[in-house]
Scaffold this motif. Structure first.
Motif, PDB file in Angstrom:
ATOM      1  N   TRP A  85      -0.619  -8.825 -29.780  1.00 38.64           N
ATOM      2  CA  TRP A  85      -0.012 -10.145 -29.745  1.00 38.64           C
ATOM      3  C   TRP A  85      -0.904 -11.098 -28.937  1.00 38.64           C
ATOM      4  CZ3 TRP A  85       3.754 -11.098 -33.022  1.00 38.64           C
ATOM      5  CH2 TRP A  85       4.675 -10.102 -33.362  1.00 38.64           C
ATOM      6  N   GLY A  86      -1.230 -12.236 -29.520  1.00 40.39           N
ATOM      7  CA  GLY A  86      -2.063 -13.220 -28.847  1.00 40.39           C
ATOM      8  C   GLY A  86      -3.551 -13.024 -29.041  1.00 40.39           C
ATOM      9  N   HIS A  87      -3.966 -11.827 -29.483  1.00 42.27           N
ATOM     10  CA  HIS A  87      -5.377 -11.521 -29.797  1.00 42.27           C
ATOM     11  C   HIS A  87      -5.380 -10.756 -31.122  1.00 42.27           C
ATOM     12  CE1 HIS A  87      -7.040 -12.795 -25.901  1.00 42.27           C
ATOM     13  NE2 HIS A  87      -6.015 -12.172 -25.328  1.00 42.27           N
ATOM     14  N   PRO A  88      -5.111 -11.411 -32.240  1.00 42.08           N
ATOM     15  CA  PRO A  88      -4.870 -10.691 -33.494  1.00 42.08           C
ATOM     16  C   PRO A  88      -6.078  -9.969 -34.077  1.00 42.08           C
ATOM     17  CG  PRO A  88      -4.876 -13.061 -33.852  1.00 42.08           C
ATOM     18  CD  PRO A  88      -4.881 -12.861 -32.374  1.00 42.08           C
ATOM     19  N   ASP A  89      -7.285 -10.219 -33.571  1.00 35.98           N
ATOM     20  CA  ASP A  89      -8.446  -9.454 -34.021  1.00 35.98           C
ATOM     21  C   ASP A  89      -8.734  -8.265 -33.114  1.00 35.98           C
ATOM     22  OD1 ASP A  89      -8.895 -11.020 -36.248  1.00 35.98           O
ATOM     23  OD2 ASP A  89     -10.190 -12.430 -35.182  1.00 35.98           O
ATOM     24  N   LEU A  90      -7.830  -8.026 -32.172  1.00 38.42           N
ATOM     25  CA  LEU A  90      -7.883  -6.850 -31.294  1.00 38.42           C
ATOM     26  C   LEU A  90      -6.728  -5.944 -31.689  1.00 38.42           C
ATOM     27  CD1 LEU A  90      -9.132  -5.516 -28.712  1.00 38.42           C
ATOM     28  CD2 LEU A  90      -7.421  -6.798 -27.395  1.00 38.42           C
ATOM     29  N   HIS A  91      -7.000  -4.661 -31.826  1.00 35.29           N
ATOM     30  CA  HIS A  91      -6.015  -3.718 -32.364  1.00 35.29           C
ATOM     31  C   HIS A  91      -5.886  -2.509 -31.439  1.00 35.29           C
ATOM     32  CE1 HIS A  91      -6.719  -5.836 -36.295  1.00 35.29           C
ATOM     33  NE2 HIS A  91      -7.914  -5.978 -35.738  1.00 35.29           N
ATOM     34  N   VAL A  92      -4.676  -1.986 -31.318  1.00 34.91           N
ATOM     35  CA  VAL A  92      -4.443  -0.734 -30.585  1.00 34.91           C
ATOM     36  C   VAL A  92      -4.013   0.308 -31.596  1.00 34.91           C
ATOM     37  CG1 VAL A  92      -3.051   0.449 -28.843  1.00 34.91           C
ATOM     38  CG2 VAL A  92      -3.854  -1.892 -28.432  1.00 34.91           C
ATOM     39  N   VAL A  93      -4.844   1.325 -31.785  1.00 34.05           N
ATOM     40  CA  VAL A  93      -4.596   2.326 -32.825  1.00 34.05           C
ATOM     41  C   VAL A  93      -4.767   3.715 -32.209  1.00 34.05           C
ATOM     42  CG1 VAL A  93      -5.147   3.054 -35.182  1.00 34.05           C
ATOM     43  CG2 VAL A  93      -5.509   0.679 -34.515  1.00 34.05           C
ATOM     44  N   ASP A  94      -3.882   4.032 -31.300  1.00 35.42           N
ATOM     45  CA  ASP A  94      -3.882   5.363 -30.685  1.00 35.42           C
ATOM     46  C   ASP A  94      -2.506   5.623 -30.103  1.00 35.42           C
ATOM     47  OD1 ASP A  94      -3.802   3.878 -28.343  1.00 35.42           O
ATOM     48  OD2 ASP A  94      -5.752   4.528 -27.588  1.00 35.42           O
ATOM     49  N   GLY A  95      -2.397   6.625 -29.235  1.00 35.41           N
ATOM     50  CA  GLY A  95      -1.098   6.981 -28.677  1.00 35.41           C
ATOM     51  C   GLY A  95      -0.454   5.894 -27.861  1.00 35.41           C
ATOM     52  N   ALA A  96      -1.223   4.911 -27.368  1.00 36.16           N
ATOM     53  CA  ALA A  96      -0.647   3.832 -26.567  1.00 36.16           C
ATOM     54  C   ALA A  96       0.323   2.981 -27.365  1.00 36.16           C
ATOM     55  CB  ALA A  96      -1.755   2.950 -25.994  1.00 36.16           C
ATOM     56  N   ALA A  97       0.189   2.958 -28.699  1.00 33.42           N
ATOM     57  CA  ALA A  97       1.084   2.155 -29.545  1.00 33.42           C
ATOM     58  C   ALA A  97       2.375   2.881 -29.887  1.00 33.42           C
ATOM     59  CB  ALA A  97       0.360   1.757 -30.833  1.00 33.42           C
ATOM     60  N   VAL A  98       2.450   4.184 -29.616  1.00 26.40           N
ATOM     61  CA  VAL A  98       3.632   4.982 -29.989  1.00 26.40           C
ATOM     62  C   VAL A  98       4.801   4.576 -29.107  1.00 26.40           C
ATOM     63  CG1 VAL A  98       4.588   7.307 -30.127  1.00 26.40           C
ATOM     64  CG2 VAL A  98       2.221   6.880 -30.834  1.00 26.40           C
ATOM     65  N   PRO A  99       5.931   4.132 -29.690  1.00 25.20           N
ATOM     66  CA  PRO A  99       6.978   3.506 -28.882  1.00 25.20           C
ATOM     67  C   PRO A  99       8.039   4.430 -28.313  1.00 25.20           C
ATOM     68  CG  PRO A  99       7.475   3.236 -31.197  1.00 25.20           C
ATOM     69  CD  PRO A  99       6.171   3.983 -31.128  1.00 25.20           C
ATOM     70  N   ALA A 100       8.108   5.673 -28.765  1.00 27.56           N
ATOM     71  CA  ALA A 100       9.203   6.563 -28.348  1.00 27.56           C
ATOM     72  C   ALA A 100       8.668   7.971 -28.167  1.00 27.56           C
ATOM     73  CB  ALA A 100      10.317   6.556 -29.396  1.00 27.56           C
ATOM     74  N   ASN A 101       9.442   8.802 -27.461  1.00 26.94           N
ATOM     75  CA  ASN A 101       9.082  10.210 -27.311  1.00 26.94           C
ATOM     76  C   ASN A 101       9.323  10.940 -28.631  1.00 26.94           C
ATOM     77  OD1 ASN A 101       8.272  10.369 -24.566  1.00 26.94           O
ATOM     78  ND2 ASN A 101      10.397  10.328 -23.904  1.00 26.94           N
ATOM     79  N   PRO A 102       8.292  11.481 -29.275  1.00 25.16           N
ATOM     80  CA  PRO A 102       8.514  12.189 -30.538  1.00 25.16           C
ATOM     81  C   PRO A 102       9.135  13.566 -30.364  1.00 25.16           C
ATOM     82  CG  PRO A 102       6.191  12.220 -29.982  1.00 25.16           C
ATOM     83  CD  PRO A 102       6.852  11.341 -28.974  1.00 25.16           C
ATOM     84  N   GLY A 103       8.997  14.161 -29.167  1.00 26.43           N
ATOM     85  CA  GLY A 103       9.571  15.484 -28.945  1.00 26.43           C
ATOM     86  C   GLY A 103       8.791  16.609 -29.591  1.00 26.43           C
ATOM     87  N   VAL A 104       7.653  16.268 -30.217  1.00 28.03           N
ATOM     88  CA  VAL A 104       6.739  17.251 -30.790  1.00 28.03           C
ATOM     89  C   VAL A 104       5.323  16.790 -30.452  1.00 28.03           C
ATOM     90  CG1 VAL A 104       8.260  17.913 -32.690  1.00 28.03           C
ATOM     91  CG2 VAL A 104       6.610  16.049 -33.025  1.00 28.03           C
ATOM     92  N   ASN A 105       4.330  17.608 -30.736  1.00 29.20           N
ATOM     93  CA  ASN A 105       2.940  17.228 -30.533  1.00 29.20           C
ATOM     94  C   ASN A 105       2.659  15.966 -31.353  1.00 29.20           C
ATOM     95  OD1 ASN A 105       3.534  20.190 -30.919  1.00 29.20           O
ATOM     96  ND2 ASN A 105       1.746  20.342 -29.628  1.00 29.20           N
ATOM     97  N   PRO A 106       2.095  14.925 -30.762  1.00 25.77           N
ATOM     98  CA  PRO A 106       2.027  13.632 -31.433  1.00 25.77           C
ATOM     99  C   PRO A 106       0.800  13.386 -32.299  1.00 25.77           C
ATOM    100  CG  PRO A 106       1.352  13.385 -29.155  1.00 25.77           C
ATOM    101  CD  PRO A 106       1.745  14.827 -29.331  1.00 25.77           C
ATOM    102  N   SER A 107      -0.138  14.317 -32.373  1.00 21.27           N
ATOM    103  CA  SER A 107      -1.414  14.035 -33.047  1.00 21.27           C
ATOM    104  C   SER A 107      -1.231  13.650 -34.510  1.00 21.27           C
ATOM    105  CB  SER A 107      -2.334  15.249 -32.943  1.00 21.27           C
ATOM    106  OG  SER A 107      -2.595  15.560 -31.597  1.00 21.27           O
TER     107      SER A 107
END
Length: 553
Positions: free
Chosen positions: A501-523
């Protein structure tokens, strides 16, 4: 470049896209974007490993641990916050180098979490991308072998009354014929040769056999063939938004005390995929310095630990008939209750270093002083037994680690603080339940596993906790969130297309974007989310169909 129109490669930039990090998100981005005609550069702080370069056991700390200032350029990172100790990966291929090649898909609760459930119908939208991720990562839906550990786990599930939840794990391994090398069996010969799994147990130290489906065996190998450039041993120290558009990305030699060899490249777009720790650290520092001034103030919120605990069971001596260290790292799991998932974990023979984290299990709900008192009382009650249990000699052959994960809605909030003149990450309890210092379900599962080890092996065995847990600091191997997907910048850091948000040519594409606990291995989930995000990118020079971020939002 505007959000609506992707232009062809601009000679005013060194690259069309710089990707920071080469884990599951970064590797997917590298392949899919180079396939779409972008000039792609991947910058990785860690070293590049050939199969023979991995440590034979985790006692080879220079090849196993990541401590670059001390000359250790291995695969295992360890970070500490006030509320959690974090195990993460390092090297070209990121966490795939030292993860347990375990690729579960989360249950329905993950996809409907309030943080992002109203943004999209995520379960159905991600379904085809999970299919692609499984194909690319070579997932075998059910671990194909049954041995002593698998019987112990099944027995523990039965003793806990949850045998109906027991299953063999989906894993990303080329089994083939043990030790036999064949030409690429996954991508029509375009990928590297592969060697059948020998069940050595050292998946998390680094697979020297060539059986583990690391990202260097699929996404990154294919991306390089198509022209992506990978720079290892370069640490990104600044990502600065340029007034004219695009970003200046500054790097230096990883671990350098002097002669840091700083250099800067200019890129039209940047993908942050440095793992949750690395991505959050960069975003926090760049927001504070003004290099990325528009990053949402929600940065750091909803940082998740997958509500984890790492406990287990160990015997006083090696039960020779059980071969507890034989197999891949994780092979089975069961659910203690509807939100608590337990997996067995192993290291191979000789890889006993991580046993130094284990100790006598103590009740986690006691005050610290009483926890320590209980620990000493139990140690003094049977000192010889505790010495045998706590010995690192053949530790990996005497025990089973219990990795326990939950879908519970708990979180931390991360921020920067100054320490010894440096800005470092710190944590506070966040939204939802407090991040747990211990999990009673983990203790019950470990005790059940210990009973079964004793029954199957005919040797004394005991449930074990961890030293960090004694001090009220849980361990997690799955650090997530803090730059999460959201409907607006008031609620998170990236939009549904993973644009900041605010820098639309910058992207977060890893575990930092995951919003909730999946309860399993997240890979697998990180891979599927990255596949979806990249599917929305236009081909280089074509019209961008993604909606613009609304001004002021």
């Amino acid at each position: 470049m505007t959000e609506r129109q992707a232009t062809a490669s601009d000679p005013g930039f060194d690259d069309d896209v710089v990707i920071v990090g080469s884990g599951f998100g970064g590797s997917v981005a590298a392949l899919r974007l180079v396939e779409k005609g972008y000039r792609v550069r991947v910058i990785e702080a860690g070293r590049r490993f050939e199969d023979r370069d991995f440590a034979k056991t985790n006692w080879d700390v220079r090849r196993y641990l990541w401590a670059p200032l001390l000359g250790c350029f291995g695969v295992q990172r360890i970070h500490r916050l006030p509320h959690v100790m974090i195990l993460a990966g390092a090297g070209v291929g990121g966490g795939s180098l030292n993860y347990a090649n375990t690729l579960y898909q989360p249950g329905a609760a993950f996809f409907t979490d309030p943080q992002w459930g109203a943004v999209r119908e995520w379960e159905s939208e991600l379904a085809p991308h999970y299919t692609t991720a499984k194909r690319m990562l070579g997932v075998v839906e059910q671990y194909p072998h049954i041995g002593p550990v698998e019987r112990i786990m099944a027995g523990a599930a039965e003793d806990l009354g949850v045998s109906d939840t027991f299953r063999r794990a989906p894993v990303g391994v080329w089994f083939g014929r043990p030790g036999e090398t064949v030409s690429d069996p996954f991508f029509g010969g375009e990928g590297p040769d592969r060697t059948g799994c020998t069940m050595c147990g050292n998946c998390m130290v680094g697979c020297r056999v060539g059986a583990k489906n690391t990202l260097m065996k699929n996404y990154l190998a294919l991306a390089e063939r198509r022209g992506a450039v990978i720079e290892p041993l370069r640490t990104v120290v600044e990502v600065r938004a340029l007034d004219s558009g695009g970003f200046a990305v500054t790097t230096q030699r990883s671990g350098a005390w002097v002669r840091r060899a700083r250099r800067t490249v200019r890129a039209r777009q940047v993908v942050l995929a440095a793992g949750t720790w690395g991505t959050q650290q960069l975003l926090h520092r760049m927001k504070a310095s003004g290099a990325l001034p528009h990053v949402s103030s929600a940065l750091g919120r909803l940082t998740r630990t997958n509500s984890e605990a790492l406990d287990g069971a160990v015997a006083t001596r090696v039960p020779e008939s059980l071969e507890l260290a034989r197999g891949v790292a994780i092979t089975t799991s069961f659910h203690v209750d509807d939100r608590t998932h337990v997996e067995n974990v192993r290291y191979g023979p000789g890889s006993n270093l991580m046993g130094a984290l284990a100790t006598i299990m103590v009740p986690g709900d006691l005050p610290f002083v009483r926890r320590v008192a209980v620990l000493f009382r139990r140690a003094l009650r049977a000192p010889l037994r505790q010495l045998r249990l706590g010995s690192l000699r053949r530790w990996s052959e005497r025990g089973i680690i219990a990795l326990v994960m939950q879908t519970a809605d708990n979180s931390l909030t991360l921020s920067l603080r100054r320490r010894f003149g440096r800005q470092v990450l710190t944590s506070a309890q966040g939204h939802g339940e407090p991040n747990p210092r211990h999990l009673p379900q983990a203790h019950r599962a470990s005790e059940a596993i210990a009973r079964r080890v004793q029954l199957e092996g005919g040797v004394p065995a005991e449930a074990r906790g961890s030293w960090p847990e004694v001090f009220g600091i849980p361990l997690t191997a799955h650090f997530l969130g803090g730059a999460v997907i959201s409907a607006s910048p008031a609620d998170g850091v990236v939009d549904e297309y993973h644009r900041v948000w605010g820098h639309p040519d910058l992207h977060v594409v890893d575990g930092a974007a995951v919003p909730a606990n999946p309860g399993v291995n997240p890979s697998l989930t990180i891979t599927a989310l990255a596949e979806r995000a990249m599917s929305y990118w236009p081909r280089n020079g074509e019209h961008d169909e993604r909606p613009e971020q609304r001004p002021g939002v």
